[in-house]
Design an enzyme around this catalytic site. Structure first.
Site, PDB file in Angstrom:
ATOM      1  N   ARG A 270      -2.207 -10.310  12.722  1.00  9.81           N
ATOM      2  CA  ARG A 270      -2.197  -8.975  12.107  1.00  9.81           C
ATOM      3  C   ARG A 270      -3.202  -8.899  10.967  1.00  9.81           C
ATOM      4  NH1 ARG A 270       3.609  -8.217  10.031  1.00  9.81           N
ATOM      5  NH2 ARG A 270       2.943  -6.189   9.297  1.00  9.81           N
TER       6      ARG A 270
ATOM      7  N   ARG B 276      11.812 -10.677  12.113  1.00 15.20           N
ATOM      8  CA  ARG B 276      11.171  -9.799  13.092  1.00 15.20           C
ATOM      9  C   ARG B 276      10.017 -10.560  13.740  1.00 15.20           C
ATOM     10  NH1 ARG B 276       8.757  -4.452  11.352  1.00 15.20           N
ATOM     11  NH2 ARG B 276       7.536  -5.934  10.173  1.00 15.20           N
TER      12      ARG B 276
ATOM     13  N   LYS C 176       0.811  -1.219   0.000  1.00 14.45           N
ATOM     14  CA  LYS C 176       0.000   0.000   0.000  1.00 14.45           C
ATOM     15  C   LYS C 176       0.846   1.271   0.000  1.00 14.45           C
ATOM     16  CE  LYS C 176      -2.286   0.555   3.825  1.00 14.45           C
ATOM     17  NZ  LYS C 176      -1.801   1.772   4.510  1.00 14.45           N
TER      18      LYS C 176
ATOM     19  N   ARG D 172      -9.213   5.336   9.347  1.00 22.24           N
ATOM     20  CA  ARG D 172      -9.158   4.009   9.955  1.00 22.24           C
ATOM     21  C   ARG D 172     -10.501   3.600  10.555  1.00 22.24           C
ATOM     22  NH1 ARG D 172      -3.891   2.106  10.467  1.00 22.24           N
ATOM     23  NH2 ARG D 172      -2.354   3.776  10.466  1.00 22.24           N
TER      24      ARG D 172
ATOM     25  N   ARG E  18       9.927 -12.843   5.045  1.00 20.60           N
ATOM     26  CA  ARG E  18      10.832 -11.706   5.165  1.00 20.60           C
ATOM     27  C   ARG E  18      11.836 -11.889   6.306  1.00 20.60           C
ATOM     28  NH1 ARG E  18       7.720  -6.176   4.949  1.00 20.60           N
ATOM     29  NH2 ARG E  18       7.137  -6.688   7.067  1.00 20.60           N
TER      30      ARG E  18
END
Ligand SMILES: [Zn+2]
Length: 222
Positions: A175, A164, A17, A92, A131
């Site tokens: 998430r 991470r 995004k 949001r 990642r």
């Protein structure tokens, strides 16, 4: 490519995004706006709002809607926003969306165009959980799509690659679910208003950008 319209980007973590919103803002020559940047700017300039927001952000808490809206309204009144702007990560909440509609109307803008970047959950999991980051230089790898030459070792400086906490599968799942919960009311709201455009963001960055530009050009003609 000119816009004269507010463009709002929605999309889950891993949909690209931020990258797409910045690219489109650049293509159109209009500002890319994020509330995080606005707050950091207000804090560094020491404005009244900045002083109110600083302790809240310092505690890691969410900034209340009324302060967010004050900041947004002030930002949109600046001359560089007269030809349109791209919102990244805002609104949001339904409350913010309704207030943004009011501000846009007051400023003589037509309805916003809302871009929903859609990516399948499988693909998002692969992008996010794949990642790994170099503990020395911060280089980013994807063990599926852009792996290092030697597993777990950075090609550039030999640093150890670490994942991470945010990118671990169980955290990524949570998430994505949290994003779904938060954003569903917003996409419903904009769909009902007939301003929601869903774009398949599962392809590469360049391809998604081309699809976006097509939508924007079609939008200008209508
Ligand atoms: Zn490295």
């Amino acid at each position: 490519m000119s816009l004269k319209r507010a463009l709002i980007f929605l999309g889950p973590p891993g949909a690209g995004k931020g990258t797409q919103a910045k690219q489109i803002a650049k293509n159109c020559g209009i500002p890319h706006l994020s509330t995080g940047d606005m707050f950091r700017d207000a804090i560094s300039r020491g404005t009244e709002l900045g002083k109110q927001v600083k302790p809240i952000m310092g505690r890691g808490e969410l900034v209340p809607d009324d302060l967010v809206m004050k900041m947004v309204e002030e930002r949109l009144s600046r001359p560089d926003c007269a030809q349109g702007f791209v919102f990244d990560g805002f609104p949001r909440t339904l409350g913010q969306a309704a207030q943004l509609d009011r501000i846009l109307e007051e400023r003589g803008f037509s309805k916003p165009l809302v871009i929903d970047l859609a990516v399948s959950e499988d693909k998002l999991m692969r992008r996010l959980t794949g990642r790994w980051t170099c503990s020395l230089g911060g280089e980013i790898y994807n063990v599926y799509d852009a792996p290092p030459k030697r597993p777990g070792i950075c090609d550039v400086d030999g640093g150890k690659l670490v994942q991470r906490l945010d990118d671990r599968p169980e955290v990524v799942k949570e998430r994505l679910a949290a994003y779904e919960r938060q954003t569903k009311p917003l996409t419903d709201y904009y769909r009902e208003k007939g301003v929601l455009e869903t774009i398949d963001a599962g392809a590469g960055v360049g391809e998604v950008n081309r699809a976006l530009r097509q939508v924007l050009n079609g939008d200008k003609r209508s």
